[in-house]
Enzyme design. Sequence first.
Site, PDB file in Angstrom:
ATOM      1  N   GLU A   1      -4.306  46.575 -28.790  1.00 19.94           N
ATOM      2  CA  GLU A   1      -3.414  46.674 -29.954  1.00 19.94           C
ATOM      3  C   GLU A   1      -2.556  47.929 -29.941  1.00 19.94           C
ATOM      4  O   GLU A   1      -2.463  48.656 -30.934  1.00 19.94           O
ATOM      5  CB  GLU A   1      -4.229  46.544 -31.253  1.00 19.94           C
ATOM      6  CG  GLU A   1      -4.915  45.195 -31.361  1.00 19.94           C
ATOM      7  CD  GLU A   1      -5.873  45.072 -32.533  1.00 19.94           C
ATOM      8  OE1 GLU A   1      -6.005  46.044 -33.309  1.00 19.94           O
ATOM      9  OE2 GLU A   1      -6.497  44.002 -32.683  1.00 19.94           O
TER      10      GLU A   1
ATOM     11  N   GLU B   1      -7.626  35.404 -28.765  1.00 20.45           N
ATOM     12  CA  GLU B   1      -8.522  35.508 -29.931  1.00 20.45           C
ATOM     13  C   GLU B   1      -8.142  34.465 -30.989  1.00 20.45           C
ATOM     14  O   GLU B   1      -8.070  34.776 -32.187  1.00 20.45           O
ATOM     15  CB  GLU B   1      -8.459  36.919 -30.539  1.00 20.45           C
ATOM     16  CG  GLU B   1      -8.804  38.028 -29.572  1.00 20.45           C
ATOM     17  CD  GLU B   1      -8.745  39.421 -30.208  1.00 20.45           C
ATOM     18  OE1 GLU B   1      -8.785  39.502 -31.447  1.00 20.45           O
ATOM     19  OE2 GLU B   1      -8.655  40.404 -29.456  1.00 20.45           O
TER      20      GLU B   1
END
Length: 1010
Positions: free
Chosen positions: A787, A888
């Site tokens: 991220e 995810e």
Amino acid sequence: MRCGGAAAGSRPSSALAGAAARSRNQINRAPIPSPRVHGEVHEPVGVKATLKFEEESSSTNYVSIARISASQECWEKMEGSFNLTTIPRRLVFYLEGPPPGVDLLIDSVAISYKKTEKSVSSTIGGTEGIISNYDFSKGLHPWNPICCHAYVASQWSGFLDGIRGNSGENYAVVSKRTEHWQGLEQDITNRVSTGTVYVVSAFVRVDGNVQDQVEVKGTLRLQNTDGSTHYNPVGSVLASKEKWNKLEGSFSLTNMPKHVVFYLEGPPAGVDLIIDSVNISCSGHKQSKEVKVTSGVETVIKNPHFEDGLKNWSGRGCNICRHELAAYGNVRPLNGSYFASATGRVHNWHGIQQEITGRVQRKVLYEINSTVRIFGSANDTEVRVTLWVQEYGRERYVGLAKNQASDKQWKHLKGRFLLHAPFTKAVIFIEGPPAGIDILVDGLVLSPARKLQAAPCPKIENVLYGVNLLHNSAFTCGLAGWSPMGSCRLSIQTEAPHMLPSILKDLASQKHISGRHILASNRTEVWMGPSQVITDKLRLHVTYRVSAWVRTGSGGHGRHNVNVCLAVDNQWVNGGQVEADGDQWYEIKGAFKLEKQPSKVTAYVQGPPPGVDLRVMDLQIYPVDRKARFEYLKEKTDKVRKRDVVLKFQGSNAVNLLGSSVRIQQTENSFPFGSCIAKHNIANEDFAEFFLKNFNWAVFENELKWYHTEAEQGRLNYKDSDELLEFCEKHKIQVRGHCLFWEVEDAVQPWVRSLQGHHLMAAVQNRLQSLLSRYKGRFRHHDVNNEMLHGSFYEDRLGRDIRAYMFREAHKLDPSAVLFVNDYNVEDGCDTKSTPEKFIEQVVDLQERGAPVGGIGVQGHISHPVGEIICDSLDKLAILGLPIWITELDVTSENEHLRADDLEVFLREAFAHSAVGGIILWGFWEMFMFREHAHLVDADGTINEAGKRYLSLKQEWLTRVNGNVNHQGEFNFRGYHGSYTMEVDTPSGKVTRSFVVDEHSPVQVITLNI
């Protein structure tokens, strides 16, 4: 002094007064004039419909009954309504409003009426209501104020100036309140029964010395035959002075007490509580709140409400006490007569506990309910319910529920949990506040969760797909239908031609773009901009696509966030956003859907700082038929995921095969479908069986993250990741490594956050060396620094090159692993931090710094997937030439049928895209998901509709072919990549062989020896 005359076409005043006399106790439906204006006016002006009341006492009152903004460009429709409780001497209706010098044009004025007499009982959806006199049309009977004063008012009563009833004339006002629990009650004992789910609703607001919203609660008071009394909350809402707020809730009774009383309470002392439209009715919906009376509850906790003193309870590092009736400055128990306190706390984990070993079982879903408050601090602080379990010889803490508690009122804690792994000891405790603050506990109930019946598949019919909901979206009627959000100023502008090419490059959109747009100026708040109410145009459970072209105007420099929003009652819904400046137009793309009926929905555009003008062109909100794209995706999938196969036969049985029957069955598609797993849930045999049967890749939820492997500096823990990796290797499951580092500061453990300079750099190097040397060659992928679009912890402290350094060093230590970037919100247009363009810029920058980036991880935590938006993002990312993995994936919807639809949309889109190399789900089992209502399998192992849809798609993506050997002695077919079995009839009998179809060339020739 007011002046005015009868509008052309309207009734004279005497006729209107006569009509009013005939229509007492009737609602007079809105005058429906169609006004417009003429004269020196450059923007819409207000036009009002007004009633003038001339009373017998010679007094005159004016009441505004409708208002609209009118322009010169087109006629506008005005609507409103009024009713009369008494008949005045004279009643005059007139239209007014524009500034002096502006002509008011009027056409088609009509007033109609209908009776408003209501029956004693209310109905909801055809079901008779439980509450008598629900709208206070019969005064207060049979309502009773609780130790306070109450009266019935209306708009005409003069008691509360300007407040109209929500549904009719009357509403109740509860005043002279000296305690928050004082309110209005009604005994419903003879109208409720056990085993039935009841839905509660009421419209409430407050009045008095109050600045912010305050909580209003619906409560049941249950008086038992043994003389005990229990209070059970059934719903609450934050209420304000400005508008009516809808309180909603539900309950059911497991056994019947002597008396059941429903009442409304909650605002602070001195604040008046205003109530209208109180309904309680039977419901067939699955969502319910079960009210459990102590004498009939099945609970794991012994002595849950402290009736038997502190028996079975103990202090966790502190002292505990029981209190009767009132203590701690007159704190009153919410349920029953007692509450307990944890006092003398010197650590935040100190509290009150009970061991429940032997009373809870693995693979059973439990629900927890508790009521808490604090003492010793004026500030709200978090209180938690936590479960400590000892399993596999190690300790584990499971968070069950948490809430912000205060010293002013009781707060509810609710949660659920499920234990997969065998355990030897279990203790539940309440903890959380800082040292020195006492925790007060009104009770704690822990019981097996009831299996709720799944909601049915919503019926979605007669939807006009592709039709814009917004009125006058091209601004051909000026500002008709549009209103400013806040005090900003709206005007219509026409864009200069040289500014439009960036829009018109999309040939399909040329016919829609005229250059006419809306300008919002004089903005003093970020949320100000053009708006339109679309409540009545929306359909529940329908996915709506949002698109718009925007740019900023004068007053600012650089790019600013611009966001299409929906104000859905008190919630904010993101319809898409983009960073824009004044140099060119930028496109916003987004989507949303509503699953619960709102009372009001306003679409608006906002975002730039105060003082920055905002321009909006071609704003569209329209329902999208997501399934219409499926046939196209199937054709695309056929091209991307299949190949032509030629089976040649040789050997003794290959003679005279012409016409022989061949049966092809694919046993496994080789495309990577995976899921995240964890050490504690893989111990559930049912969980493990579903995983191994339906997935061929895995990623560890937390076990490889740095905060798990080294929670304390120098104390390495690879035991969990070792065991998970051995499990996957044993079952031939490929594994992604997630993650070496995490750039978001909140995900960095405290001891790492405390490091600076070369100490932090040394820790980074040790982490790389420790993990990658231990697992070299065993993980196929690694997410290097998770991220990076949303965090900058390491970059801020170690410089910009640290990210590329992590990639370079990781490749040196494990050259076989493909190294990924990984981030969220890249695929759906809802986050300006993580657009595909910014992701591409990040990868290019890393590559220029020598980082061997091998793959792009798109997480896929998506809420309202629309195929075209997802595909557009994937197309942009694909220009890098790197494999894209969905790493995810989860979709969330309370209705499992809608969840299945969302999942199918995303899976089909990703599977059909040639750049996508694999799809990993972020879990599949209830209670072990990142987001609620995202699971495919219920806690008890039942495969729900979303799970069934996933399995159905997996079956669709397997090839099954029957046919005959051709004249060339071959059998040709087109099939998905993966493993197959073949059965052919030969002169000597059936022969079975296995083969694999790979993905490397358009045609694969396979020779089988039979």
